[in-house]
Design an enzyme around this catalytic site. Structure first.
Site, PDB file in Angstrom:
ATOM      1  N   ALA A 182      18.041   4.566 -34.513  1.00 33.19           N
ATOM      2  CA  ALA A 182      16.889   4.151 -35.446  1.00 33.19           C
ATOM      3  C   ALA A 182      15.846   3.650 -34.388  1.00 33.19           C
ATOM      4  CB  ALA A 182      17.021   3.173 -36.578  1.00 33.19           C
ATOM      5  N   ASP A 183      16.316   2.774 -33.563  1.00 33.75           N
ATOM      6  CA  ASP A 183      15.799   2.040 -32.556  1.00 33.75           C
ATOM      7  C   ASP A 183      15.114   2.849 -31.570  1.00 33.75           C
ATOM      8  OD1 ASP A 183      15.880  -0.844 -33.451  1.00 33.75           O
ATOM      9  OD2 ASP A 183      17.681  -1.289 -32.362  1.00 33.75           O
ATOM     10  N   ILE A 184      15.891   3.670 -30.874  1.00 33.70           N
ATOM     11  CA  ILE A 184      15.345   4.606 -30.062  1.00 33.70           C
ATOM     12  C   ILE A 184      14.353   5.476 -30.666  1.00 33.70           C
ATOM     13  CG2 ILE A 184      15.933   6.359 -28.530  1.00 33.70           C
ATOM     14  CD1 ILE A 184      16.746   4.022 -27.334  1.00 33.70           C
TER      15      ILE A 184
END
Length: 406
Positions: free
Chosen positions: A178-180
């Site tokens: 999700a961050d990437i």
């Protein structure tokens, strides 16, 4: 030095999503100034072990996590909670095109560093805010973390082994997806805003939410639900829509076979000397194979067990059936294709002598990515930036340092 060498980015973000976006922009040539807290810096500097070792073999304060997402940037330390620190940021904003931040909703407003405040001093500013749940909605003020969002956004409900098998149940990804992905979406959104600004002279605000991104990147899985009304379930290493598109155990390890059409399926079973499977009405087409996967899977597994990984990969390569091994990272970086593409790179480093990193996958023919700066030491460029960009004197810089502002 890259397609974006006319842009300056003031990166107020920490941890992963924002810094990943900043590194993308820096790889493309933008001058990215990473703003960190004095003394401690970005939290990820301490997210280890492993840590980079210096020339004497001793651990530094640079974690492998931090090194992965901060290449090609300059680091400046500023205490933004103090008026003098806020003034430094505002002066840097006047010389910047883009601001990236991932503070809690409303947190930067009390420092006069929110979009509306900074827009007042630079009206064409592009300002990207990254939060767990976005700037609106009932969850806007909640802290958001990748792991939580993987669960809330449906990803973990379709990842992992089938619930009726040993080890079944929800499973997170092995990397903070999700961050990437949020960092990647932020990169795209910022570049779109740059194009708009260059055409109109108008900047804009970008509101990115990890939860929004997680749901969007579920792609066909989310679409399966919206089309059928049936919540998708986990299939382990198999696909809900394509059979065979899964792992199989060979005589000496595991392989992946991704037969995306009926022709590839036929070539697969012919390579295993089981051509009758492609003629069986239950398995002749992909929709039928999906419907009859419970009958087909054990037959294919029995077939695959008769050969080694190497034998299968060689056979299926000749037959043009997509396949591959499941590599650990030692095997990844020893792979001939990975070596040929120069994915692993080495950069000089001020304390370690050198550092090994993963090269950017962006290959541009006219404006290639240039890796010209290793991930910076904490505050490595504070003096340089304050002097060259803001015109501060040695005595002014010394005074700021004595007050703990930088």
């Amino acid at each position: 030095m890259g397609a974006l060498n006319h842009l300056r980015v003031l990166d107020l973000s920490r941890v992963l999503a924002g810094p990943w976006c900043g590194q993308n922009l820096a790889d493309l040539g933008a001058d990215v100034i990473k703003v960190e807290r004095p003394i401690t810096g970005d939290d990820t500097r301490q997210w280890g072990p492993p840590f980079l070792r210096n020339s004497e073999g001793k651990e530094t304060t640079e974690s492998a996590f931090y090194l992965a997402i901060n290449r090609n940037k300059r680091s400046i330390t500023v205490d933004i909670s103090k008026p003098e620190g806020q003034e430094i940021i505002k002066k840097l904003v006047l010389q910047s095109d883009i601001v990236i931040e991932n503070y809690k909703v409303g947190q930067l407003k009390k420092y006069g560093l929110d979009y509306e405040s900074l827009k007042g001093i630079k009206n064409d500013l592009i300002y990207c805010s990254i939060t767990g749940f976005g700037q609106t909605g009932p969850y806007a003020h909640r802290p958001g973390y990748d792991y939580i969002v993987q669960g809330m956004g449906g990803f973990m409900s379709v990842t992992g082994e089938k619930e009726d098998l040993p080890g079944g149940g929800p499973q997170k990804a092995g990397v903070a997806i999700a961050d990437i992905f949020t960092g990647m979406y932020a990169t795209s959104a910022i570049l779109a805003a740059v194009v708009h600004r260059d055409r109109t002279g108008v900047g804009q605000y970008i509101d990115l939410s990890l939860l929004d991104v997680q749901i969007a990147t579920m792609c066909n899985v989310a679409s399966n639900y919206l089309t059928s009304g049936v919540p998708p379930k986990s299939w382990g290493n198999a696909s809900a829509n394509i059979v065979p598109y899964q792992t199989f155990k060979a005589s000496d390890g595991w392989i992946i076979v991704a037969a995306g059409n009926d022709s590839q399926f036929r070539h697969f079973v012919e390579s295993g000397h089981e051509p009758q499977l492609a003629d069986d009405p239950r398995f002749a087409t992909n929709p039928e194979r999906v419907r009859h996967r419970t009958e087909l899977d054990p037959l294919l597994q029995k077939m695959v067990l008769k050969k080694t990984k190497k034998e299968w990969i060689e056979l299926l390569d000749i037959a043009n059936v997509p396949c591959g091994p499941i590599n650990n990272f030692k095997e990844v970086f020893e792979n001939e294709q990975v070596i040929a593409r120069n994915i692993k790179m080495e950069m000089p480093h001020p304390t370690a002598g050198k550092v090994n990193l993963v090269r950017s996958p962006m290959r541009l023919s006219e404006t290639p990515v240039v890796e010209h700066r290793p991930p910076p030491l904490l505050g490595e460029h504070t003096h340089e930036i304050l002097q060259s960009k803001l015109g501060l004197t040695e005595s002014q810089i010394k005074s700021l340092k004595e007050q703990g502002i930088i």
